[in-house]
Design a protein around this motif. Structure first.
Motif, PDB file in Angstrom:
ATOM      1  N   GLY A 166     -11.319   3.729  -2.868  1.00 35.36           N
ATOM      2  CA  GLY A 166     -11.237   2.540  -2.920  1.00 35.36           C
ATOM      3  C   GLY A 166      -9.592   2.179  -3.510  1.00 35.36           C
ATOM      4  O   GLY A 166      -8.974   1.509  -3.001  1.00 35.36           O
ATOM      5  N   PHE A 167      -9.773   2.600  -4.782  1.00 36.09           N
ATOM      6  CA  PHE A 167      -8.136   2.383  -5.540  1.00 36.09           C
ATOM      7  C   PHE A 167      -7.079   3.187  -4.694  1.00 36.09           C
ATOM      8  O   PHE A 167      -6.221   2.681  -4.721  1.00 36.09           O
ATOM      9  CB  PHE A 167      -8.524   2.746  -7.007  1.00 36.09           C
ATOM     10  N   SER A 168      -7.376   4.299  -4.296  1.00 35.41           N
ATOM     11  CA  SER A 168      -6.482   4.799  -3.849  1.00 35.41           C
ATOM     12  C   SER A 168      -5.799   4.259  -2.221  1.00 35.41           C
ATOM     13  O   SER A 168      -4.712   4.321  -1.846  1.00 35.41           O
ATOM     14  CB  SER A 168      -6.813   6.547  -3.522  1.00 35.41           C
ATOM     15  N   LEU A 169      -6.997   3.719  -1.676  1.00 33.16           N
ATOM     16  CA  LEU A 169      -6.529   2.938  -0.525  1.00 33.16           C
ATOM     17  C   LEU A 169      -5.523   1.813  -0.681  1.00 33.16           C
ATOM     18  O   LEU A 169      -4.935   1.171  -0.106  1.00 33.16           O
ATOM     19  CB  LEU A 169      -7.904   2.620   0.332  1.00 33.16           C
ATOM     20  N   MET A 170      -5.928   1.176  -1.686  1.00 38.89           N
ATOM     21  CA  MET A 170      -5.434  -0.086  -2.342  1.00 38.89           C
ATOM     22  C   MET A 170      -4.170   0.471  -2.756  1.00 38.89           C
ATOM     23  O   MET A 170      -3.023  -0.420  -2.278  1.00 38.89           O
ATOM     24  CB  MET A 170      -6.045  -0.812  -3.464  1.00 38.89           C
ATOM     25  N   GLU A 171      -3.813   1.291  -3.372  1.00 36.35           N
ATOM     26  CA  GLU A 171      -2.572   1.672  -3.865  1.00 36.35           C
ATOM     27  C   GLU A 171      -1.732   2.410  -2.687  1.00 36.35           C
ATOM     28  O   GLU A 171      -0.356   1.978  -2.626  1.00 36.35           O
ATOM     29  CB  GLU A 171      -2.686   2.928  -4.680  1.00 36.35           C
ATOM     30  N   GLU A 172      -2.280   2.747  -1.642  1.00 33.40           N
ATOM     31  CA  GLU A 172      -1.556   3.032  -0.379  1.00 33.40           C
ATOM     32  C   GLU A 172      -1.271   2.112   0.433  1.00 33.40           C
ATOM     33  O   GLU A 172      -0.033   1.790   0.878  1.00 33.40           O
ATOM     34  CB  GLU A 172      -2.216   4.046   0.414  1.00 33.40           C
ATOM     35  N   GLY A 173      -2.104   1.035   0.653  1.00 31.62           N
ATOM     36  CA  GLY A 173      -1.716  -0.269   1.274  1.00 31.62           C
ATOM     37  C   GLY A 173      -0.529  -1.161   0.458  1.00 31.62           C
ATOM     38  O   GLY A 173       0.276  -1.524   1.135  1.00 31.62           O
ATOM     39  N   ALA A 174      -0.544  -0.976  -0.991  1.00 28.84           N
ATOM     40  CA  ALA A 174       0.486  -1.715  -1.762  1.00 28.84           C
ATOM     41  C   ALA A 174       1.860  -0.983  -1.660  1.00 28.84           C
ATOM     42  O   ALA A 174       2.930  -1.608  -1.341  1.00 28.84           O
ATOM     43  CB  ALA A 174       0.044  -1.761  -3.296  1.00 28.84           C
ATOM     44  N   GLN A 175       1.689   0.387  -1.650  1.00 28.71           N
ATOM     45  CA  GLN A 175       3.002   1.182  -1.132  1.00 28.71           C
ATOM     46  C   GLN A 175       3.461   0.837   0.090  1.00 28.71           C
ATOM     47  O   GLN A 175       4.775   0.756   0.247  1.00 28.71           O
ATOM     48  CB  GLN A 175       2.705   2.611  -1.363  1.00 28.71           C
TER      49      GLN A 175
END
Length: 123
Positions: free
Chosen positions: A30-39
């Protein structure tokens, strides 16, 4: 007909949580998906703003020598003006007279101010 709908509805209620549990990402995912979205969002913003930054850099390069010349010429005069005015909040906004003069009237409630005058030179 009602008797068939009730068991079908109950069965669908019991199977839907199982389906939801298999698709739920782990906290790390979940955090990696959020990080990817923010990037992705930040990359999109940077690509949109890049032309504006390039234009700003070109303007700074063009105006740099002019600004340096202005500070060299106007700097001493501005420093002298600051020595004659104690606090700009104690003055009304500047007034432009028809003859081209600019005056700054002191506010009525401002305390008295006596600027330091240059000492006279003895000859």
């Amino acid at each position: 007909m009602k008797q068939l709908l009730i068991p079908a509805f109950a069965l669908s209620l019991t199977t839907s949580p199982l389906a939801a549990q298999t698709d739920t990402p782990t906290p790390e995912e979940g955090f990696s998906l959020m990080e990817e979205g923010a990037q992705l969002l930040l990359r999109g913003l940077m690509s949109e703003l890049e032309p504006a930054f390039d234009d700003l850099q070109d303007l700074a390069t063009e105006m740099g020598p002019r600004m340096q010349m202005l500070t060299e010429q106007m700097g001493p005069a501005f420093a002298e003006l600051l020595g004659q005015v104690d606090d700009f909040t104690r003055y009304h906004p500047p007034e432009f007279l028809p003859n081209g003069d600019i005056i700054m009237r002191r506010r009525d409630d401002a305390p008295d101010f006596e600027p330091e005058l240059p000492r006279e030179i003895e000859l």
